[in-house]
Design a protein around this motif. Structure first.
Motif, short mmCIF file in Angstrom:
data_model
loop_
_atom_site.label_atom_id
_atom_site.label_comp_id
_atom_site.label_asym_id
_atom_site.label_seq_id
_atom_site.Cartn_x
_atom_site.Cartn_y
_atom_site.Cartn_z
N ILE A 1 17.49 -5.43 -15.42
CA ILE A 1 16.67 -6.49 -16.03
C ILE A 1 15.32 -5.94 -16.46
O ILE A 1 14.82 -6.27 -17.54
CB ILE A 1 16.52 -7.66 -15.03
N VAL A 2 14.73 -5.06 -15.65
CA VAL A 2 13.46 -4.43 -16.03
C VAL A 2 13.63 -3.67 -17.34
O VAL A 2 12.74 -3.69 -18.20
CB VAL A 2 12.97 -3.47 -14.92
N PHE A 3 14.78 -3.04 -17.52
CA PHE A 3 15.02 -2.26 -18.73
C PHE A 3 15.60 -3.09 -19.87
O PHE A 3 16.11 -2.54 -20.85
CB PHE A 3 15.92 -1.06 -18.42
N GLY A 4 15.54 -4.41 -19.75
CA GLY A 4 15.89 -5.25 -20.89
C GLY A 4 17.27 -5.85 -20.86
O GLY A 4 17.68 -6.47 -21.85
N LEU B 1 0.81 -1.21 0.00
CA LEU B 1 0.00 0.00 0.00
C LEU B 1 0.84 1.26 0.00
O LEU B 1 0.30 2.37 -0.05
CB LEU B 1 -0.93 0.01 1.23
N GLU B 2 2.16 1.10 0.06
CA GLU B 2 3.04 2.27 0.17
C GLU B 2 3.37 2.85 -1.20
O GLU B 2 3.46 2.14 -2.20
CB GLU B 2 4.32 1.88 0.91
N ASP B 3 3.57 4.15 -1.19
CA ASP B 3 3.93 4.85 -2.42
C ASP B 3 5.32 4.42 -2.89
O ASP B 3 6.23 4.22 -2.08
CB ASP B 3 3.93 6.37 -2.17
N GLY B 4 5.48 4.23 -4.19
CA GLY B 4 6.77 3.87 -4.74
C GLY B 4 7.01 2.38 -4.85
O GLY B 4 8.04 1.95 -5.37
N ILE B 5 6.08 1.56 -4.36
CA ILE B 5 6.22 0.11 -4.45
C ILE B 5 5.37 -0.39 -5.62
O ILE B 5 4.14 -0.28 -5.60
CB ILE B 5 5.77 -0.60 -3.15
N ASN B 6 6.03 -0.90 -6.63
CA ASN B 6 5.34 -1.42 -7.82
C ASN B 6 5.60 -2.93 -7.89
O ASN B 6 6.72 -3.36 -8.19
CB ASN B 6 5.85 -0.72 -9.08
N LEU B 7 4.59 -3.71 -7.59
CA LEU B 7 4.75 -5.16 -7.50
C LEU B 7 5.19 -5.77 -8.82
O LEU B 7 6.07 -6.64 -8.86
CB LEU B 7 3.45 -5.81 -7.01
N ILE B 8 4.60 -5.33 -9.92
CA ILE B 8 4.96 -5.89 -11.23
C ILE B 8 6.43 -5.61 -11.54
O ILE B 8 7.15 -6.49 -12.05
CB ILE B 8 4.06 -5.32 -12.34
N THR B 9 6.89 -4.43 -11.22
CA THR B 9 8.30 -4.09 -11.45
C THR B 9 9.21 -5.01 -10.66
O THR B 9 10.23 -5.49 -11.17
CB THR B 9 8.57 -2.62 -11.06
#
Length: 558
Positions: free
Chosen positions: A356-359, A225-233
């Protein structure tokens, strides 16, 4: 959750478990309920992995289902799992539930933290009188608004049942950890006031077979629920997203989203970006050099080859500009350490995950083949870590292999090769403590050797020349008042229909020409930057007040 196969739609098909407040289904009943859905999904899609996201108590449920179904390909995402309930602050809390309102407020303070915790500490040593409870209630209400019917819904008997459910769930899942065969990713908060999650991560690490951990130092119990936490990322960056039994760097890749782009490049590298105001130039078919990337092909497969600056400082701005200007998500071939670095129970979400997120993916003939066959845009550094970890006095010197490794592969798929040069490392830092210096110190020498052994060893073993020395190390640098980064993409080299597959001599000739082009591009930039009136950070800073994008600050005339 079940992963989707197309990157043009949702990443997951999501099912959500809702337990009504008055529900009295025991833990094993809940497990069987979810288990039925899991089995149904597995029957529908037997070749897909199924993801179970378990937050706190949900972590106990996910582990229990995995233990009962080792034959199903499950991926567990455990967020501060409640398997440590017997060590938490809630265990001794059960006997004081007679004080209903205090119990509710104290439970909320543990979960939400902040204002509620502040209010609770004001009466920490006071007697639990009616007056004290009323005062505490007013204090909390003044600090954070609560729904008017919240305390009516969270009755004493409900709280007691939920806590007993937690207790039984933790005991059930802990007794069956040995049977869990699923892949597990644990997301752990360092400031969890409800459960000792950081300690529990170490315990689970020793008991589970296939696991990864990512710690978030400043986060509380309600991490998602915290700002800045992106589960998919996080799932993408930890190589946890896959569509089949085995993770594949090519077929399981999902291009970065706009929010991921903003977080990793715009926010995390914003100061360096503003300080260096990168300049991007490209070469048109007629040989003219222009500002921007209009000379870069729009259709793949494309192979970018060029110089690797100290510590790869150029990489993120390279990827950013291609994504922003051409809507191209580049796949950067990196040291095998990217895919083989050892996991630890104390690991934080870090730069390698962002790569890795950026390829980013480990360099290998197999990966190059797959990327070219899918018409990807690929970034390859022939000099590898030997250039990115160069020694004093070696800035802008190429360390390429003697053999035309990439030309013949590119020609097989008719790929376009784009040489590029980049300068600017000498404008922001001076290398004062390099590899040769560090290898003279026994302790550092052992550390470098051990670190590189863990990284997979020397990927250029057996290659002649300096390029064979691919050891990674952390250079000692002294920062400078920053100048600018300059990128120049040379004239594209077409390989389609030129027969390089059969003629080694022709392939070698093209290879040497591309290497010469890269050296020429670097030389051009080193000369022309002397003409840049905005190379000084003072002038650039003044100009940036009227520019939204630091890369739009004026520069020399090409």
């Amino acid at each position: 959750m079940s992963p989707k196969c197309s990157t043009n739609c949702r990443v997951f098909e999501v099912r959500c478990l809702h337990i009504p407040l008055d529900d009295r289904t025991p833990f094993e009943g809940l497990v069987k309920l979810i288990e039925k859905t899991v089995k149904d999904e597995h029957t529908r899609f037997p070749s897909r992995p199924l993801y179970l996201l378990g937050d706190s108590f949900g972590g106990c449920l996910a582990l229990a289902i995995a233990a009962r179904n080792p034959h199903i390909d499950l991926v567990l995402i455990l967020v501060n799992p409640a398997t440590s309930f017997n060590k938490s602050q809630l265990s001794p809390f059960i006997p004081v539930l007679g004080y209903v309102q205090l119990g509710i407020l104290y439970a909320l303070s543990l979960i939400l933290g902040g204002p509620l915790k502040m209010a609770a500490t004001r009466s920490e040593e006071a007697l639990l009188s009616r007056q004290t409870l009323d005062e505490l209630s007013r204090s909390v209400s003044s600090l954070i608004p609560l729904p008017s019917d919240l305390t009516d819904k969270l009755r004493n008997d409900i709280l007691l049942w939920k806590l007993e459910l937690l207790k039984s769930g933790a005991a059930y899942s802990n007794s069956r950890l040995h049977a869990v065969e699923a892949q597990v990713l644990m997301l752990i908060s360092g400031n969890d006031k409800l459960l000792p999650s950081a300690d529990e991560a170490g315990c689970l690490w020793t008991k589970l077979k296939t696991r990864k951990v990512r710690h978030f130092k400043d986060s509380g119990h309600s991490l998602l629920l915290e700002d800045g936490i992106n589960l998919i990322t996080i799932i993408k960056g930890t190589r946890t997203y896959r569509r089949s039994r085995q993770f594949d760097f090519v077929t399981d890749y999902l291009p970065p989203t706009l929010s991921e782009f903003r977080k990793l490049v715009v926010q995390d590298f914003s100061l360096l970006r503003i300080a260096t105001s990168p300049v991007f130039l490209s070469t048109l078919d007629d040989g003219r050099i222009v500002r921007g990337l209009s000379g870069v092909p729009n259709e793949g497969p494309v192979l970018f080859v060029g110089y690797h600056m100290l510590m790869g400082l150029e990489l993120f701005f390279f990827a950013e500009q291609l994504l922003k200007e051409k809507n191209i998500a580049i796949r950067a071939l990196a040291h095998p350490y990217l895919g083989a670095r050892p996991e630890t129970s104390q690991q934080k979400y870090e730069l390698f995950d962002g790569l890795i997120v950026f390829g980013g993916l480990p360099v290998s003939a197999k990966h190059i083949f797959k990327l070219l066959s899918t018409k990807s845009f690929i970034l390859l550094y022939p000099g590898g870590s030997r250039e990115a970890h160069h020694r004093k006095g070696e800035a802008y010197k190429l360390f390429w292999p003697d053999q035309p490794e990439f030309v013949r592969m590119a020609a097989r798929f008719g790929a376009t090769i784009v040489p590029f040069g980049v300068v600017g490392e000498d404008d922001i830092a001076e290398l004062v403590f390099d590899y040769d210096d560090q290898m003279k110190i026994p302790y550092l020498k052992r550390w470098i050797e051990d670190h590189n052994k863990q990284a997979g060893g020397n990927i250029r073993a057996g290659t002649a020349g300096e390029v064979a020395n691919q050891d990674m190390y952390f250079p000692g640098v002294i920062p400078k008042i920053p100048g600018r980064f300059y990128y120049l993409f040379g004239k594209p080299v077409e390989t389609r229909g030129m027969g390089y597959l059969k003629d080694r001599d022709s392939a070698n000739e093209v290879y040497l020409r591309i290497k010469s082009d890269v050296e020429g591009l670097i030389s051009y930039l080193k000369t022309k930057r002397e003409e840049d009136p905005y190379r000084s950070i003072v002038k650039r800073t003044m100009s940036q007040y009227s520019k939204v994008d630091p890369s739009e600050v004026p520069t020399f005339e090409p």
